[in-house]
Design a protein around this motif. Sequence first.
Motif, short mmCIF file in Angstrom:
data_model
loop_
_atom_site.label_atom_id
_atom_site.label_comp_id
_atom_site.label_asym_id
_atom_site.label_seq_id
_atom_site.Cartn_x
_atom_site.Cartn_y
_atom_site.Cartn_z
N ARG A 236 4.49 -1.99 2.70
CA ARG A 236 4.07 -1.06 3.48
C ARG A 236 4.72 0.04 2.79
O ARG A 236 5.33 0.26 1.32
N THR B 154 10.49 -1.91 11.90
CA THR B 154 9.22 -2.41 13.09
C THR B 154 9.30 -1.32 14.44
O THR B 154 7.74 -1.26 14.93
N ASP C 298 4.04 -1.02 -3.74
CA ASP C 298 4.22 -0.39 -3.15
C ASP C 298 5.46 1.42 -3.50
O ASP C 298 5.51 2.20 -2.70
N GLY D 35 8.21 -0.04 0.96
CA GLY D 35 8.06 -0.69 1.70
C GLY D 35 9.89 -2.03 1.19
O GLY D 35 9.81 -2.52 2.59
N HIS E 57 0.97 -0.15 6.38
CA HIS E 57 0.04 -0.77 5.01
C HIS E 57 -0.03 0.15 3.89
O HIS E 57 -1.22 1.15 4.21
N VAL F 163 -1.97 1.25 10.39
CA VAL F 163 -0.60 1.15 11.64
C VAL F 163 -0.55 0.09 12.64
O VAL F 163 -1.09 0.84 13.34
N TYR G 91 -5.84 4.49 7.02
CA TYR G 91 -4.56 3.31 7.06
C TYR G 91 -4.05 2.75 7.96
O TYR G 91 -4.94 2.64 9.23
#
Length: 396
Positions: free
Chosen positions: A368, A181, A343, A360, A337, A325, A323
């Motif tokens: 994600r 992250t 995903d 993700g 996302h 983000v 998007y």
Amino acid sequence: MAIATVSSRMLATAEERRTLRQFVQRVVSERGFGPDACDFTFGNPQEPPLRGLVEALIRHAEPRGVHWFAYITHNPVAREAVARSLRQARGRPYQAADIAITAGGFGALAAALLAVLEPGDEVLYPRPGWFLYGGLTRAAGGTPVPVDLVPGSFDLDLGAIAAAIGPRTRVVVVNTPHNPTGRIFPRAQLDALAGLLAEASERHGKVIYLLADEPYARIVFDGHVHISPAESYPHTLVAYSYGKVLLAPGERLGWLALCPDMPEADRVALRDAVELAQMSHGWAFAGQTLQRALPELEGLCIDVTALQRRRDRMVEGLRAAGYEVAVPEGTFYLVPHAPEADDVAFAARLAAGDVWVLPGSVAEMPGRFRISLTATDAMVERALPVFARVMRAVRG
């Protein structure tokens, strides 16, 4: 007839990695990387290595005696170079004797866990998070216990950590800046966690160690400052890898440092335990050429300013395409996302346009996808129209 079996611990780790294996088998192996592929998957280098890295390796590979490649655990010059750098950067009295030179960040984390865990001890680690915390815990005989970060902000959930701590808890892992992250945990959270661990250690009658996983400590943006959990909690072991700052993950070089605020008797015991853990784990010390080169490599780093510009360009382009983000504070990842729930299927759509991202679900972030900014600027520019086109197709 005798039936051949494999370790249940390895089978459990393989099950955790099932999404990644399926993506590789069904998408990567079927389509393959074309000559104009835009590779945003695993943080591999896409440009020539730093010249200083190459020159240092060449210089220290040339033998200067018959014992140049003999057995050695930790090169004293390498240990002192790390300790000196930590003293200068963090203002704490790190000692060379408390530095273990390891085979990358993997080796540092493995040595720490092997050194402190008894069979069945629990290791709390962040979810989402790095893909092998659970596997390394099982390999050391421990029990992995994932604890979710706060959704949205991806802060430490101190209440969830407190609820997860029990009499078998021996290690709590904190990864900051956080992969994937990019969150840098603030001092207030780390101080609160330290108080929580100190109280729980006293209550259960045994120290709970904090394992600070810090391979992105030097890759921070926008004037943010990395804060080590070791500044808040004495019983901290700090793991570091040069693979990120040098963009050379195939050269396995890292270190494990014992917090200088830890009581001396505990540090002395841990020094021996860590070295024995490295020996028993297959002589998991860094190679001698790398150890000799380490004092020169300590001052090298990829261009973080250029990386920040690439981050900004990618965020701008993705948002323009629709998007959602967030802007990371550190690391070299983005986790937008996906515009559809699956995903893995979304990553396959991008792969059809020769744009490769990590689903993700592989990083325990379903819905994600992860972009590694170690791609080149040219890849970013080629990829942005593909991201836009796939977004239009999904919405349509």
